[in-house]
Design a protein around this motif. Structure first.
Motif, PDB file in Angstrom:
ATOM      1  N   ARG A  78      20.779   4.363  25.841  1.00 64.29           N
ATOM      2  CA  ARG A  78      21.376   3.588  24.749  1.00 64.29           C
ATOM      3  C   ARG A  78      20.477   2.396  24.458  1.00 64.29           C
ATOM      4  O   ARG A  78      19.902   1.801  25.359  1.00 64.29           O
ATOM      5  N   ILE A  79      20.386   2.035  23.181  1.00 64.10           N
ATOM      6  CA  ILE A  79      19.610   0.871  22.761  1.00 64.10           C
ATOM      7  C   ILE A  79      20.525  -0.026  21.933  1.00 64.10           C
ATOM      8  O   ILE A  79      21.156   0.434  20.974  1.00 64.10           O
ATOM      9  N   MET A  80      20.600  -1.286  22.316  1.00 64.75           N
ATOM     10  CA  MET A  80      21.385  -2.234  21.534  1.00 64.75           C
ATOM     11  C   MET A  80      20.728  -2.488  20.179  1.00 64.75           C
ATOM     12  O   MET A  80      19.491  -2.513  20.087  1.00 64.75           O
ATOM     13  N   PRO A  81      21.496  -2.687  19.118  1.00 66.89           N
ATOM     14  CA  PRO A  81      20.893  -3.074  17.837  1.00 66.89           C
ATOM     15  C   PRO A  81      20.084  -4.358  17.991  1.00 66.89           C
ATOM     16  O   PRO A  81      20.535  -5.308  18.640  1.00 66.89           O
ATOM     17  N   PRO A  82      18.883  -4.408  17.453  1.00 67.94           N
ATOM     18  CA  PRO A  82      18.040  -5.598  17.621  1.00 67.94           C
ATOM     19  C   PRO A  82      18.673  -6.853  17.020  1.00 67.94           C
ATOM     20  O   PRO A  82      19.364  -6.811  15.991  1.00 67.94           O
ATOM     21  N   LEU A  83      18.413  -7.979  17.682  1.00 63.54           N
ATOM     22  CA  LEU A  83      18.757  -9.304  17.186  1.00 63.54           C
ATOM     23  C   LEU A  83      17.462  -9.996  16.760  1.00 63.54           C
ATOM     24  O   LEU A  83      16.405  -9.763  17.338  1.00 63.54           O
ATOM     25  N   PHE A  84      17.548 -10.864  15.778  1.00 67.04           N
ATOM     26  CA  PHE A  84      16.366 -11.538  15.248  1.00 67.04           C
ATOM     27  C   PHE A  84      16.491 -13.033  15.521  1.00 67.04           C
ATOM     28  O   PHE A  84      17.531 -13.643  15.233  1.00 67.04           O
ATOM     29  N   ASN A  85      15.429 -13.612  16.109  1.00 68.34           N
ATOM     30  CA  ASN A  85      15.470 -15.044  16.391  1.00 68.34           C
ATOM     31  C   ASN A  85      14.219 -15.733  15.881  1.00 68.34           C
ATOM     32  O   ASN A  85      13.203 -15.092  15.596  1.00 68.34           O
ATOM     33  N   ARG A  86      14.325 -17.040  15.753  1.00 66.28           N
ATOM     34  CA  ARG A  86      13.242 -17.843  15.185  1.00 66.28           C
ATOM     35  C   ARG A  86      13.171 -19.175  15.928  1.00 66.28           C
ATOM     36  O   ARG A  86      14.205 -19.814  16.187  1.00 66.28           O
ATOM     37  N   TYR A  87      11.945 -19.579  16.289  1.00 69.16           N
ATOM     38  CA  TYR A  87      11.699 -20.865  16.952  1.00 69.16           C
ATOM     39  C   TYR A  87      10.722 -21.658  16.097  1.00 69.16           C
ATOM     40  O   TYR A  87       9.662 -21.150  15.725  1.00 69.16           O
ATOM     41  N   GLU A  88      11.063 -22.910  15.825  1.00 65.66           N
ATOM     42  CA  GLU A  88      10.138 -23.824  15.168  1.00 65.66           C
ATOM     43  C   GLU A  88       9.840 -24.982  16.115  1.00 65.66           C
ATOM     44  O   GLU A  88      10.269 -24.971  17.281  1.00 65.66           O
ATOM     45  N   ALA A  89       9.086 -25.974  15.658  1.00 65.10           N
ATOM     46  CA  ALA A  89       8.596 -27.043  16.529  1.00 65.10           C
ATOM     47  C   ALA A  89       9.740 -27.692  17.313  1.00 65.10           C
ATOM     48  O   ALA A  89      10.762 -28.076  16.741  1.00 65.10           O
ATOM     49  N   GLY A  90       9.561 -27.770  18.619  1.00 59.62           N
ATOM     50  CA  GLY A  90      10.542 -28.391  19.501  1.00 59.62           C
ATOM     51  C   GLY A  90      11.584 -27.442  20.052  1.00 59.62           C
ATOM     52  O   GLY A  90      12.352 -27.818  20.942  1.00 59.62           O
ATOM     53  N   GLU A  91      11.623 -26.216  19.552  1.00 57.12           N
ATOM     54  CA  GLU A  91      12.639 -25.270  20.010  1.00 57.12           C
ATOM     55  C   GLU A  91      12.086 -24.392  21.132  1.00 57.12           C
ATOM     56  O   GLU A  91      10.907 -24.035  21.150  1.00 57.12           O
ATOM     57  N   LEU A 124      10.031  -7.916  20.443  1.00 60.62           N
ATOM     58  CA  LEU A 124       9.095  -7.437  19.427  1.00 60.62           C
ATOM     59  C   LEU A 124       8.588  -8.646  18.643  1.00 60.62           C
ATOM     60  O   LEU A 124       9.373  -9.341  17.989  1.00 60.62           O
ATOM     61  N   PHE A 125       7.290  -8.896  18.718  1.00 63.80           N
ATOM     62  CA  PHE A 125       6.705 -10.049  18.041  1.00 63.80           C
ATOM     63  C   PHE A 125       6.511  -9.730  16.560  1.00 63.80           C
ATOM     64  O   PHE A 125       5.899  -8.718  16.204  1.00 63.80           O
ATOM     65  N   LEU A 126       7.029 -10.615  15.694  1.00 65.15           N
ATOM     66  CA  LEU A 126       6.904 -10.442  14.248  1.00 65.15           C
ATOM     67  C   LEU A 126       5.959 -11.459  13.619  1.00 65.15           C
ATOM     68  O   LEU A 126       5.562 -11.293  12.466  1.00 65.15           O
ATOM     69  N   SER A 127       5.606 -12.503  14.369  1.00 65.20           N
ATOM     70  CA  SER A 127       4.649 -13.510  13.900  1.00 65.20           C
ATOM     71  C   SER A 127       3.318 -13.292  14.605  1.00 65.20           C
ATOM     72  O   SER A 127       3.280 -12.924  15.785  1.00 65.20           O
ATOM     73  N   GLU A 128       2.226 -13.534  13.897  1.00 66.27           N
ATOM     74  CA  GLU A 128       0.908 -13.446  14.521  1.00 66.27           C
ATOM     75  C   GLU A 128       0.711 -14.627  15.482  1.00 66.27           C
ATOM     76  O   GLU A 128       1.219 -15.724  15.241  1.00 66.27           O
ATOM     77  N   ARG A 174       7.744 -19.116  15.241  1.00 72.34           N
ATOM     78  CA  ARG A 174       7.713 -17.871  16.030  1.00 72.34           C
ATOM     79  C   ARG A 174       8.951 -17.048  15.688  1.00 72.34           C
ATOM     80  O   ARG A 174      10.078 -17.463  15.941  1.00 72.34           O
ATOM     81  N   THR A 175       8.765 -15.865  15.118  1.00 73.46           N
ATOM     82  CA  THR A 175       9.874 -14.977  14.774  1.00 73.46           C
ATOM     83  C   THR A 175       9.731 -13.683  15.570  1.00 73.46           C
ATOM     84  O   THR A 175       8.643 -13.102  15.630  1.00 73.46           O
ATOM     85  N   CYS A 176      10.829 -13.251  16.172  1.00 72.66           N
ATOM     86  CA  CYS A 176      10.825 -12.049  16.997  1.00 72.66           C
ATOM     87  C   CYS A 176      12.126 -11.285  16.805  1.00 72.66           C
ATOM     88  O   CYS A 176      13.117 -11.820  16.279  1.00 72.66           O
ATOM     89  N   ALA A 177      12.106 -10.032  17.225  1.00 78.68           N
ATOM     90  CA  ALA A 177      13.333  -9.260  17.399  1.00 78.68           C
ATOM     91  C   ALA A 177      13.486  -8.971  18.884  1.00 78.68           C
ATOM     92  O   ALA A 177      12.496  -8.704  19.576  1.00 78.68           O
ATOM     93  N   VAL A 178      14.706  -9.054  19.385  1.00 80.15           N
ATOM     94  CA  VAL A 178      14.966  -8.778  20.798  1.00 80.15           C
ATOM     95  C   VAL A 178      16.083  -7.749  20.892  1.00 80.15           C
ATOM     96  O   VAL A 178      16.965  -7.676  20.039  1.00 80.15           O
ATOM     97  N   PHE A 179      16.016  -6.937  21.937  1.00 78.78           N
ATOM     98  CA  PHE A 179      17.085  -5.962  22.165  1.00 78.78           C
ATOM     99  C   PHE A 179      17.063  -5.530  23.618  1.00 78.78           C
ATOM    100  O   PHE A 179      16.168  -5.897  24.392  1.00 78.78           O
ATOM    101  N   TRP A 180      18.071  -4.756  23.992  1.00 82.91           N
ATOM    102  CA  TRP A 180      18.231  -4.331  25.380  1.00 82.91           C
ATOM    103  C   TRP A 180      18.422  -2.818  25.419  1.00 82.91           C
ATOM    104  O   TRP A 180      18.946  -2.221  24.483  1.00 82.91           O
ATOM    105  N   VAL A 181      18.000  -2.229  26.543  1.00 85.67           N
ATOM    106  CA  VAL A 181      18.011  -0.780  26.705  1.00 85.67           C
ATOM    107  C   VAL A 181      18.748  -0.416  27.994  1.00 85.67           C
ATOM    108  O   VAL A 181      18.487  -1.011  29.048  1.00 85.67           O
ATOM    109  N   GLN A 182      19.651   0.553  27.893  1.00 84.16           N
ATOM    110  CA  GLN A 182      20.169   1.209  29.082  1.00 84.16           C
ATOM    111  C   GLN A 182      19.356   2.477  29.272  1.00 84.16           C
ATOM    112  O   GLN A 182      19.322   3.350  28.409  1.00 84.16           O
TER     113      GLN A 182
END
Length: 232
Positions: A78-91, A124-128, A174-182
């Motif tokens: 099973r794979i969880m649906p990906p979540l999308f997160n974003r970090y900017e300066a200081g985060e 999953l890295f989405l930003s260079e 920094r923008t990424c997608a994260v998910f979890w796998v069983q």
């Protein structure tokens, strides 16, 4: 086992995805944090039920289903649906361990949410890498902390039981997608042996041909170990 999965998404997919993400609304990342993570999580994310998150998540799940290295390393059940997160300066996201269980949306209306044991975490890295400073994913392992910052479109797969953090971003975004796998194979050391064996089978197949006696012998061993260890 910490495994990079190269070029999960191509440049066209990445460009379309980033353009859509740049135009959408982000919420406080602490809204999905567990008790342990709540005090150390500083980022933004798309709400799990955001239509854009669901749309882009389907693109990622389709790419995962076609990527042989991911299938070999994760042996996903099973794979969880990906979540999308974003970090900017200081985060940043301080040291934490992911929850052992997450709950996937039901397959049909009226069904209960589906529990997913988180054997593996994935980023999953989405930003260079040149688009931001800091923001490394730091994973604690038996060989010490590993600092990871991959090219856009690349994914890192690692045991969800690992302590890990995202260092503070000091410039850019920094923008990424994260998910979890069983996984079908619960134990990390068993998945690692199966992955090494499968990579050897693939390499020998290319060199000797799929019908060579030694290739058939090793392939049989691989599948018999899967029969012995897999949970479905």
């Amino acid at each position: 086992m910490i495994t990079p999965i190269r070029s999960l998404l191509d440049s066209t997919q990445l460009g379309q995805m980033r353009a859509l993400l740049d135009r959408t609304d982000w919420v406080d990342g602490r809204s999905s944090a567990g008790a342990q993570a709540l005090a150390v999580k500083q980022n933004r994310q798309l709400a799990a039920d955001n239509p854009l998150a669901l749309q882009l998540g389907e693109v990622i799940l389709a790419a995962l289903s076609r990527h042989p290295t991911f299938i070999s390393a994760a042996l996903p059940l099973r794979i969880m649906p990906p979540l999308f997160n974003r970090y900017e300066a200081g985060e940043s996201y301080g040291l934490h361990v992911d929850n052992a269980l997450r709950f996937s949306p039901p397959d049909r209306p009226g069904q209960a949410a589906i529990p997913v044991r988180t054997d593996l975490s994935a980023t999953l890295f989405l930003s260079e890498p040149d688009d931001y400073d800091g923001g490394e994913l730091e994973i604690e392992s038996s060989f010490g902390a590993q600092s990871i910052k991959l090219a856009a479109g690349d994914l890192i797969l690692y045991p969800a039981s690992s302590q890990h953090r995202v260092s503070a971003v000091t410039r850019g975004c920094r923008t990424c997608a994260v998910f979890w796998v069983q996984s079908m194979v619960r134990e990390n050391h068993q998945r690692e042996m199966l992955f090494d064996l499968d990579q050897s089978v693939q390499s020998l197949s290319a060199e000797l041909g799929q019908t060579h006696e030694e290739v058939l012998r090793l392939s049989g061993l691989y599948h018999n170990l899967i029969r012995h260890w897999a949970e479905t």
